[in-house]
Design a protein around this motif. Structure first.
Motif, mmCIF file in Angstrom:
data_model
loop_
_atom_site.group_PDB
_atom_site.id
_atom_site.type_symbol
_atom_site.label_atom_id
_atom_site.label_comp_id
_atom_site.label_asym_id
_atom_site.label_seq_id
_atom_site.Cartn_x
_atom_site.Cartn_y
_atom_site.Cartn_z
ATOM 1 N N LEU A 156 -3.982 -4.964 3.873
ATOM 2 C CA LEU A 156 -4.130 -5.102 5.178
ATOM 3 C C LEU A 156 -5.261 -6.168 5.376
ATOM 4 N N VAL A 157 -4.967 -7.254 6.354
ATOM 5 C CA VAL A 157 -5.961 -8.327 6.606
ATOM 6 C C VAL A 157 -6.179 -8.179 8.290
ATOM 7 N N CYS A 158 -7.216 -8.098 8.784
ATOM 8 C CA CYS A 158 -7.696 -8.074 10.100
ATOM 9 C C CYS A 158 -7.473 -9.576 10.817
ATOM 10 N N ALA A 159 -6.344 -9.478 12.055
ATOM 11 C CA ALA A 159 -5.950 -10.517 12.509
ATOM 12 C C ALA A 159 -7.142 -11.202 13.369
ATOM 13 N N ARG A 160 -8.377 -10.589 13.487
ATOM 14 C CA ARG A 160 -9.418 -11.069 14.316
ATOM 15 C C ARG A 160 -10.431 -11.750 13.405
ATOM 16 N N CYS A 161 -10.947 -11.021 12.336
ATOM 17 C CA CYS A 161 -12.216 -11.567 11.577
ATOM 18 C C CYS A 161 -11.779 -11.777 10.228
ATOM 19 N N GLY A 162 -10.492 -11.604 9.754
ATOM 20 C CA GLY A 162 -10.017 -11.635 8.382
ATOM 21 C C GLY A 162 -10.271 -10.751 7.411
ATOM 22 N N LYS A 163 -11.101 -9.641 7.770
ATOM 23 C CA LYS A 163 -11.495 -8.742 6.673
ATOM 24 C C LYS A 163 -10.379 -7.946 6.054
ATOM 25 N N ARG A 164 -10.405 -7.723 4.832
ATOM 26 C CA ARG A 164 -9.375 -7.187 3.992
ATOM 27 C C ARG A 164 -9.757 -5.664 3.745
ATOM 28 N N ALA A 165 -8.491 -4.875 3.806
ATOM 29 C CA ALA A 165 -8.944 -3.673 3.408
ATOM 30 C C ALA A 165 -8.564 -3.383 2.025
ATOM 31 N N GLY A 166 -9.243 -2.333 1.594
ATOM 32 C CA GLY A 166 -9.289 -2.095 0.005
ATOM 33 C C GLY A 166 -8.050 -0.978 -0.151
ATOM 34 N N GLY A 167 -7.532 -0.412 0.822
ATOM 35 C CA GLY A 167 -6.499 0.482 0.826
ATOM 36 C C GLY A 167 -5.942 0.853 2.261
ATOM 37 N N PRO A 168 -5.405 2.056 2.408
ATOM 38 C CA PRO A 168 -5.004 2.501 3.735
ATOM 39 C C PRO A 168 -6.174 2.754 4.666
ATOM 40 N N GLU A 169 -5.892 2.131 5.952
ATOM 41 C CA GLU A 169 -7.066 2.313 6.835
ATOM 42 C C GLU A 169 -6.535 2.909 8.040
ATOM 43 N N PRO A 170 -6.970 4.429 7.985
ATOM 44 C CA PRO A 170 -6.358 4.901 9.270
ATOM 45 C C PRO A 170 -7.244 4.604 10.557
ATOM 46 N N THR A 171 -8.227 4.122 10.397
ATOM 47 C CA THR A 171 -9.042 3.592 11.557
ATOM 48 C C THR A 171 -8.689 2.180 12.209
ATOM 49 N N TRP A 172 -7.941 1.699 11.502
ATOM 50 C CA TRP A 172 -7.462 0.263 12.152
ATOM 51 C C TRP A 172 -6.300 0.390 13.028
ATOM 52 N N THR A 173 -6.159 -0.550 13.931
ATOM 53 C CA THR A 173 -5.202 -0.737 15.184
ATOM 54 C C THR A 173 -4.137 -1.619 14.446
ATOM 55 N N LEU A 174 -3.028 -1.000 14.772
ATOM 56 C CA LEU A 174 -1.613 -1.864 14.727
ATOM 57 C C LEU A 174 -1.240 -2.338 16.263
ATOM 58 N N SER A 175 -0.745 -3.831 16.170
ATOM 59 C CA SER A 175 -0.352 -4.171 17.360
ATOM 60 C C SER A 175 0.811 -5.095 16.953
ATOM 61 N N VAL A 176 1.917 -4.938 17.850
ATOM 62 C CA VAL A 176 3.088 -6.013 17.348
ATOM 63 C C VAL A 176 3.280 -6.790 18.733
ATOM 64 N N GLU A 177 2.923 -8.019 18.264
ATOM 65 C CA GLU A 177 2.997 -9.341 19.218
ATOM 66 C C GLU A 177 3.937 -10.234 18.706
ATOM 67 N N ASN A 178 4.902 -10.377 19.732
ATOM 68 C CA ASN A 178 6.072 -11.331 19.542
ATOM 69 C C ASN A 178 6.818 -10.766 18.307
ATOM 70 N N GLY A 179 7.007 -9.671 17.900
ATOM 71 C CA GLY A 179 7.785 -9.218 16.959
ATOM 72 C C GLY A 179 6.931 -9.122 15.572
ATOM 73 N N VAL A 180 5.535 -9.285 15.756
ATOM 74 C CA VAL A 180 4.898 -9.647 14.385
ATOM 75 C C VAL A 180 3.828 -8.614 14.333
ATOM 76 N N ARG A 181 3.911 -7.708 13.154
ATOM 77 C CA ARG A 181 2.763 -6.642 13.172
ATOM 78 C C ARG A 181 1.438 -7.270 12.720
ATOM 79 N N GLN A 182 0.302 -7.000 13.581
ATOM 80 C CA GLN A 182 -1.015 -7.464 13.150
ATOM 81 C C GLN A 182 -1.956 -6.353 13.229
ATOM 82 N N TYR A 183 -2.712 -6.429 12.462
ATOM 83 C CA TYR A 183 -3.710 -5.280 12.185
ATOM 84 C C TYR A 183 -5.171 -5.761 12.542
ATOM 85 N N VAL A 184 -5.910 -4.774 13.214
ATOM 86 C CA VAL A 184 -7.173 -5.189 13.633
ATOM 87 C C VAL A 184 -8.110 -4.172 13.060
#
Length: 74
Positions: free
Chosen positions: A25-53
């Motif tokens: 997972l890579v944050c769509a805003r700041c570019g932070k990379r997740a080391g594994g599953p991140e239950p506190t991250w937000t999932l957004s679908v914009e124009n059919g594309v999944r974006q994680y924040v």
């Protein structure tokens, strides 16, 4: 109760792409990379594309997210 053939018991949700699940997972805003599953991250679908924040950006932009503004606005 039986399930008709070809149907799944996933509540109608689309099947997950195994390849997409394997990518980090890579944050769509700041570019932070997740080391594994991140239950506190937000999932957004914009124009059919999944974006994680990440949780930090999610907190920072909570009002815009709750207002359902596209990320271009925040």
């Amino acid at each position: 109760m039986t399930t008709p053939s070809g149907d799944s018991d996933d509540g109608g949700f689309p099947h997950r792409d195994a390849e997409a699940e394997a990518r980090p997972l890579v944050c769509a805003r700041c570019g932070k990379r997740a080391g594994g599953p991140e239950p506190t991250w937000t999932l957004s679908v914009e124009n059919g594309v999944r974006q994680y924040v990440c949780d930090t950006c999610s907190r920072e932009h909570l009002r815009a997210i709750e207002g359902r503004l596209d990320s271009a606005w925040w």
